[in-house]
Design a protein around this motif. Structure first.
Motif, PDB file in Angstrom:
ATOM      1  N   PHE A   1      -8.334  30.406   0.423  1.00  0.00           N
ATOM      2  CA  PHE A   1      -7.080  29.668   0.254  1.00  0.00           C
ATOM      3  C   PHE A   1      -7.390  28.263  -0.251  1.00  0.00           C
ATOM      4  O   PHE A   1      -8.438  27.694   0.039  1.00  0.00           O
ATOM      5  CB  PHE A   1      -6.312  29.573   1.575  1.00  0.00           C
ATOM      6  N   LYS A   2      -6.466  27.690  -1.015  1.00  0.00           N
ATOM      7  CA  LYS A   2      -6.593  26.331  -1.535  1.00  0.00           C
ATOM      8  C   LYS A   2      -5.325  25.556  -1.212  1.00  0.00           C
ATOM      9  O   LYS A   2      -4.236  26.117  -1.168  1.00  0.00           O
ATOM     10  CB  LYS A   2      -6.797  26.337  -3.053  1.00  0.00           C
ATOM     11  N   LEU A   3      -5.474  24.242  -1.032  1.00  0.00           N
ATOM     12  CA  LEU A   3      -4.329  23.368  -0.801  1.00  0.00           C
ATOM     13  C   LEU A   3      -3.567  23.176  -2.107  1.00  0.00           C
ATOM     14  O   LEU A   3      -4.157  22.863  -3.134  1.00  0.00           O
ATOM     15  CB  LEU A   3      -4.797  22.009  -0.279  1.00  0.00           C
ATOM     16  N   LYS A   4      -2.261  23.349  -2.062  1.00  0.00           N
ATOM     17  CA  LYS A   4      -1.400  23.141  -3.226  1.00  0.00           C
ATOM     18  C   LYS A   4      -0.283  22.195  -2.824  1.00  0.00           C
ATOM     19  O   LYS A   4       0.488  22.494  -1.914  1.00  0.00           O
ATOM     20  CB  LYS A   4      -0.786  24.459  -3.723  1.00  0.00           C
ATOM     21  N   ILE A   5      -0.226  21.043  -3.476  1.00  0.00           N
ATOM     22  CA  ILE A   5       0.893  20.123  -3.281  1.00  0.00           C
ATOM     23  C   ILE A   5       1.262  19.543  -4.631  1.00  0.00           C
ATOM     24  O   ILE A   5       0.408  19.290  -5.469  1.00  0.00           O
ATOM     25  CB  ILE A   5       0.595  18.999  -2.264  1.00  0.00           C
ATOM     26  N   GLY A   6       2.529  19.382  -4.853  1.00  0.00           N
ATOM     27  CA  GLY A   6       2.990  18.796  -6.104  1.00  0.00           C
ATOM     28  C   GLY A   6       2.990  19.779  -7.253  1.00  0.00           C
ATOM     29  O   GLY A   6       2.572  20.928  -7.134  1.00  0.00           O
TER      30      GLY A   6
ATOM     31  N   VAL B   1       0.851  -1.197   0.000  1.00  0.00           N
ATOM     32  CA  VAL B   1       0.000   0.000   0.000  1.00  0.00           C
ATOM     33  C   VAL B   1       0.885   1.246   0.000  1.00  0.00           C
ATOM     34  O   VAL B   1       0.670   2.189  -0.761  1.00  0.00           O
ATOM     35  CB  VAL B   1      -0.962   0.009   1.212  1.00  0.00           C
ATOM     36  N   GLN B   2       1.927   1.223   0.841  1.00  0.00           N
ATOM     37  CA  GLN B   2       2.836   2.359   0.909  1.00  0.00           C
ATOM     38  C   GLN B   2       3.559   2.563  -0.423  1.00  0.00           C
ATOM     39  O   GLN B   2       3.728   3.704  -0.873  1.00  0.00           O
ATOM     40  CB  GLN B   2       3.834   2.140   2.041  1.00  0.00           C
ATOM     41  N   SER B   3       3.959   1.491  -1.062  1.00  0.00           N
ATOM     42  CA  SER B   3       4.627   1.573  -2.354  1.00  0.00           C
ATOM     43  C   SER B   3       3.720   2.215  -3.410  1.00  0.00           C
ATOM     44  O   SER B   3       4.162   3.049  -4.208  1.00  0.00           O
ATOM     45  CB  SER B   3       5.049   0.171  -2.800  1.00  0.00           C
ATOM     46  N   ILE B   4       2.444   1.848  -3.412  1.00  0.00           N
ATOM     47  CA  ILE B   4       1.476   2.423  -4.357  1.00  0.00           C
ATOM     48  C   ILE B   4       1.327   3.920  -4.101  1.00  0.00           C
ATOM     49  O   ILE B   4       1.333   4.738  -5.025  1.00  0.00           O
ATOM     50  CB  ILE B   4       0.116   1.698  -4.235  1.00  0.00           C
ATOM     51  N   ILE B   5       1.200   4.308  -2.830  1.00  0.00           N
ATOM     52  CA  ILE B   5       1.030   5.721  -2.476  1.00  0.00           C
ATOM     53  C   ILE B   5       2.279   6.517  -2.852  1.00  0.00           C
ATOM     54  O   ILE B   5       2.184   7.602  -3.435  1.00  0.00           O
ATOM     55  CB  ILE B   5       0.687   5.864  -0.983  1.00  0.00           C
ATOM     56  N   ILE B   6       3.450   5.985  -2.563  1.00  0.00           N
ATOM     57  CA  ILE B   6       4.689   6.684  -2.892  1.00  0.00           C
ATOM     58  C   ILE B   6       4.849   6.830  -4.402  1.00  0.00           C
ATOM     59  O   ILE B   6       5.254   7.889  -4.894  1.00  0.00           O
ATOM     60  CB  ILE B   6       5.893   5.982  -2.239  1.00  0.00           C
ATOM     61  N   SER B   7       4.496   5.810  -5.163  1.00  0.00           N
ATOM     62  CA  SER B   7       4.551   5.903  -6.628  1.00  0.00           C
ATOM     63  C   SER B   7       3.637   7.011  -7.126  1.00  0.00           C
ATOM     64  O   SER B   7       4.001   7.780  -8.024  1.00  0.00           O
ATOM     65  CB  SER B   7       4.142   4.580  -7.277  1.00  0.00           C
ATOM     66  N   PHE B   8       2.447   7.104  -6.544  1.00  0.00           N
ATOM     67  CA  PHE B   8       1.511   8.166  -6.911  1.00  0.00           C
ATOM     68  C   PHE B   8       2.089   9.541  -6.599  1.00  0.00           C
ATOM     69  O   PHE B   8       2.051  10.451  -7.437  1.00  0.00           O
ATOM     70  CB  PHE B   8       0.186   7.968  -6.159  1.00  0.00           C
ATOM     71  N   LEU B   9       2.643   9.706  -5.388  1.00  0.00           N
ATOM     72  CA  LEU B   9       3.206  11.004  -5.001  1.00  0.00           C
ATOM     73  C   LEU B   9       4.360  11.396  -5.914  1.00  0.00           C
ATOM     74  O   LEU B   9       4.480  12.560  -6.322  1.00  0.00           O
ATOM     75  CB  LEU B   9       3.662  10.959  -3.542  1.00  0.00           C
ATOM     76  N   LYS B  10       5.208  10.431  -6.262  1.00  0.00           N
ATOM     77  CA  LYS B  10       6.322  10.711  -7.171  1.00  0.00           C
ATOM     78  C   LYS B  10       5.808  11.100  -8.555  1.00  0.00           C
ATOM     79  O   LYS B  10       6.331  12.013  -9.189  1.00  0.00           O
ATOM     80  CB  LYS B  10       7.243   9.499  -7.287  1.00  0.00           C
ATOM     81  N   ARG B  11       4.794  10.379  -9.024  1.00  0.00           N
ATOM     82  CA  ARG B  11       4.241  10.644 -10.369  1.00  0.00           C
ATOM     83  C   ARG B  11       3.752  12.069 -10.499  1.00  0.00           C
ATOM     84  O   ARG B  11       3.913  12.711 -11.518  1.00  0.00           O
ATOM     85  CB  ARG B  11       3.105   9.649 -10.645  1.00  0.00           C
ATOM     86  N   PHE B  12       3.137  12.592  -9.433  1.00  0.00           N
ATOM     87  CA  PHE B  12       2.618  13.950  -9.471  1.00  0.00           C
ATOM     88  C   PHE B  12       3.556  14.960  -8.826  1.00  0.00           C
ATOM     89  O   PHE B  12       3.161  16.064  -8.507  1.00  0.00           O
ATOM     90  CB  PHE B  12       1.210  13.996  -8.866  1.00  0.00           C
ATOM     91  N   ARG B  13       4.797  14.538  -8.624  1.00  0.00           N
ATOM     92  CA  ARG B  13       5.868  15.416  -8.130  1.00  0.00           C
ATOM     93  C   ARG B  13       5.498  16.141  -6.839  1.00  0.00           C
ATOM     94  O   ARG B  13       5.731  17.337  -6.679  1.00  0.00           O
ATOM     95  CB  ARG B  13       6.283  16.397  -9.209  1.00  0.00           C
ATOM     96  N   VAL B  14       4.924  15.371  -5.937  1.00  0.00           N
ATOM     97  CA  VAL B  14       4.568  15.885  -4.614  1.00  0.00           C
ATOM     98  C   VAL B  14       5.804  15.802  -3.734  1.00  0.00           C
ATOM     99  O   VAL B  14       6.519  14.801  -3.733  1.00  0.00           O
ATOM    100  CB  VAL B  14       3.413  15.060  -4.009  1.00  0.00           C
ATOM    101  N   ASP B  15       6.081  16.868  -2.989  1.00  0.00           N
ATOM    102  CA  ASP B  15       7.199  16.858  -2.048  1.00  0.00           C
ATOM    103  C   ASP B  15       6.771  16.064  -0.813  1.00  0.00           C
ATOM    104  O   ASP B  15       5.789  16.402  -0.152  1.00  0.00           O
ATOM    105  CB  ASP B  15       7.577  18.281  -1.643  1.00  0.00           C
ATOM    106  N   PHE B  16       7.508  14.996  -0.522  1.00  0.00           N
ATOM    107  CA  PHE B  16       7.168  14.160   0.618  1.00  0.00           C
ATOM    108  C   PHE B  16       8.434  13.541   1.175  1.00  0.00           C
ATOM    109  O   PHE B  16       9.494  13.559   0.556  1.00  0.00           O
ATOM    110  CB  PHE B  16       6.168  13.053   0.216  1.00  0.00           C
ATOM    111  N   ASN B  17       8.292  12.978   2.366  1.00  0.00           N
ATOM    112  CA  ASN B  17       9.394  12.288   3.015  1.00  0.00           C
ATOM    113  C   ASN B  17       8.856  10.983   3.581  1.00  0.00           C
ATOM    114  O   ASN B  17       7.860  10.973   4.288  1.00  0.00           O
ATOM    115  CB  ASN B  17       9.963  13.156   4.148  1.00  0.00           C
TER     116      ASN B  17
END
Length: 156
Positions: free
Chosen positions: A143-148, A19-35
Motif C-alpha cells: 500500500f502507498k499513501l495517496k493525498i491530493g 508557517v501555517q499559511s505557507i503549509i496551507i498554500s502548499f496543500l491547496k496548490r497540490f489539491r490536498v483535502d484538508f481542514n
C-alpha cells in the motif's frame, strides 16, 4: 505575522500563523483535502454593563488541544483504499512548544495507531509525509499513501 531574527544564530523565526499559511498554500496548490481545525470564530454584538455597544470574538474549538490541520488521504493498493487522517500541529519556526492538552491529543491519536506531527516548516511536513508513507508500506504490504491530486508524497 511578523518574523524576527534569532540574535544568537541569525536565523529567521517565522510566527506560527506564517508557517501555517505557507503549509496551507502548499496543500491547496497540490489539491490536498484538508481542514484547518481551529480556525472558526464569530463575533457577538451586544451591549456592555454600561449600555454601550460592544462586541466580543468567540473562537470555536471542538476539542481542546486538537491539532491545527487535518489532512485526509488513503492508503491504496490496486483498487483497495483505506482512509487515513493525518494530524498536523503547527508551531513557529524556532521554539514553540505543545501545551499539555496538545500532548494529550497527540497521545490519544497515536494510541489508536493514528498519525500526528508537530511541524515548524514545510520540510518537516514533507519528511513526516514520507515517514507515514513508509509506515503504511510496512504495515500494509504494497500500500502507498495517496493525498491530493498529485502523487507527490510517495517515496517510490
Amino acid at each position: 505575522m511578523r518574523a524576527s531574527i534569532d540574535k544568537k544564530t541569525g536565523d529567521l523565526i517565522l510566527p506560527e500563523a506564517k508557517v501555517q499559511s505557507i503549509i496551507i498554500s502548499f496543500l491547496k496548490r497540490f489539491r490536498v483535502d484538508f481542514n484547518r481545525v481551529n480556525g472558526a470564530q464569530f463575533t457577538i454584538a451586544g451591549k456592555n454593563k454600561r449600555g454601550n455597544s460592544s462586541s466580543r470574538v468567540v473562537r470555536c474549538n471542538s476539542i481542546k488541544g486538537k491539532a491545527d490541520i487535518e489532512i485526509w488521504g488513503h492508503a491504496q493498493k490496486d483498487s483497495i483504499q483505506i482512509p487515513i487522517v493525518l494530524y498536523i500541529e503547527v508551531k513557529k519556526s524556532k521554539g514553540g512548544v505543545q501545551s499539555a492538552q496538545q500532548k494529550d491529543f497527540e497521545k490519544m491519536i497515536e494510541s489508536h495507531g493514528g498519525y500526528y506531527a508537530v511541524v515548524r516548516n514545510l520540510d518537516e511536513l514533507l519528511d513526516f509525509l514520507g515517514e507515514v508513507d513508509k509506515d503504511i508500506s510496512y504495515k500494509l504490504s504494497g500500500f502507498k499513501l495517496k493525498i491530493g491530486k498529485y502523487d507527490i508524497f510517495s517515496t517510490s
